[in-house]
Scaffold this motif. Structure first.
Motif, PDB file in Angstrom:
ATOM      1  N   ASP A   1       0.813  -1.222   0.000  1.00  0.00           N
ATOM      2  CA  ASP A   1       0.000   0.000   0.000  1.00  0.00           C
ATOM      3  C   ASP A   1       0.848   1.275   0.000  1.00  0.00           C
ATOM      4  OD1 ASP A   1       0.969   0.171   2.585  1.00  0.00           O
ATOM      5  OD2 ASP A   1      -0.975  -0.047   3.575  1.00  0.00           O
ATOM      6  N   GLY A   2       2.122   1.121  -0.309  1.00  0.00           N
ATOM      7  CA  GLY A   2       3.020   2.266  -0.344  1.00  0.00           C
ATOM      8  C   GLY A   2       3.729   2.522   0.963  1.00  0.00           C
ATOM      9  N   GLN A   3       3.200   1.976   2.050  1.00  0.00           N
ATOM     10  CA  GLN A   3       3.835   2.109   3.358  1.00  0.00           C
ATOM     11  C   GLN A   3       4.249   0.764   3.935  1.00  0.00           C
ATOM     12  OE1 GLN A   3       0.715   4.295   5.486  1.00  0.00           O
ATOM     13  NE2 GLN A   3       1.922   6.176   5.268  1.00  0.00           N
ATOM     14  N   HIS A   4       3.434  -0.250   3.662  1.00  0.00           N
ATOM     15  CA  HIS A   4       3.697  -1.580   4.193  1.00  0.00           C
ATOM     16  C   HIS A   4       3.530  -2.622   3.092  1.00  0.00           C
ATOM     17  CE1 HIS A   4       3.546   0.173   8.216  1.00  0.00           C
ATOM     18  NE2 HIS A   4       2.390   0.722   7.881  1.00  0.00           N
ATOM     19  N   THR A   5       4.316  -3.673   3.190  1.00  0.00           N
ATOM     20  CA  THR A   5       4.187  -4.833   2.307  1.00  0.00           C
ATOM     21  C   THR A   5       3.844  -6.033   3.180  1.00  0.00           C
ATOM     22  OG1 THR A   5       5.799  -3.955   0.738  1.00  0.00           O
ATOM     23  CG2 THR A   5       5.333  -6.313   0.626  1.00  0.00           C
TER      24      THR A   5
END
Length: 220
Positions: A198-202
């Protein structure tokens, strides 16, 4: 920034985990998820693309997600029309199929530039997931029209390389994956497993294997 789902395959419909996570990124209380765009793998197969797009739309319907708009991107539409579809989409599906043929079509339609500014949900399946990477490291696969290791620029949506439909007992192809992992870590995804970025977490859901011979490691 897009929320990216990298999937391998769902042979028996979307899994409960996939349904739960996907719905968490959709507006609360809505059964209409907006405009859906199916981007094909083989742009020259409109009949087949319609079949697969309808099948995927049916899988969404099975979990109560409906779309007010439904469009297919292949050679039946122009690059400018495809751009309009993408600009107005809420959910984009990148089809599975021939990985190298797909990325050639993506480049023809300048989809990297269009998708880099997209802020909805992008879901890749198999080849579509592979081509979401910024720097694609594609393992040799004689069973999938990839006669040699390929490294090329992908869509730039994620920094993750995957190997879909993982079959760890296929010793010959495992050697191909290990070779590819000397250039970048490779996440081997079993069918029904998926990754969300999500752009912050994978976050990884379901079983997988991480191959990384850059660090001389394989983890399960």
């Amino acid at each position: 920034m897009a929320v990216c789902f990298l999937t391998s395959a769902f042979n028996n419909g979307f899994t409960p985990d996939f349904e739960r996570v996907l719905k968490g990124y959709l507006p609360d209380g809505r059964t209409d998820a907006g405009n859906f765009v199916f981007i094909a793998s083989d742009f020259d197969d409109p009949h087949g693309n319609m079949h697969w797009a309808e099948e995927i739309r049916g899988k969404f319907g099975e979990i109560g997600i409906l779309f007010s708009g439904f469009h297919i991107v292949d050679h039946t539409v122009s690059p400018s029309q495809a751009e309009k579809y993408i600009r107005n989409a809420q959910v984009i599906w990148l089809s599975g199929g021939d990985t190298l043929r797909q990325i050639a079509s993506f480049k023809e339609y300048h989809l990297r530039e269009q998708l880099m500014g997209f802020d909805g949900i992008v879901i890749g399946m198999s080849a579509g997931s592979i081509n979401m990477a910024d720097r694609v490291v594609l393992a040799r696969n004689i069973y999938d029209r990839s006669p040699q290791l390929e490294i090329y620029q992908g869509l730039g949506l994620v920094q993750i390389n995957i190997e879909p439909h993982l079959d760890p007992v296929n010793a010959e192809h495992l050697d191909d994956i290990l070779e590819a992992s000397t250039h970048a870590p490779i996440y081997g995804l079993f069918d029904d497993s998926f990754i969300v970025d999500d752009g912050q977490h994978t976050t990884l859901y379901g079983p997988y294997c991480l191959y990384n011979l850059q660090n001389n490691s394989v983890s399960i």
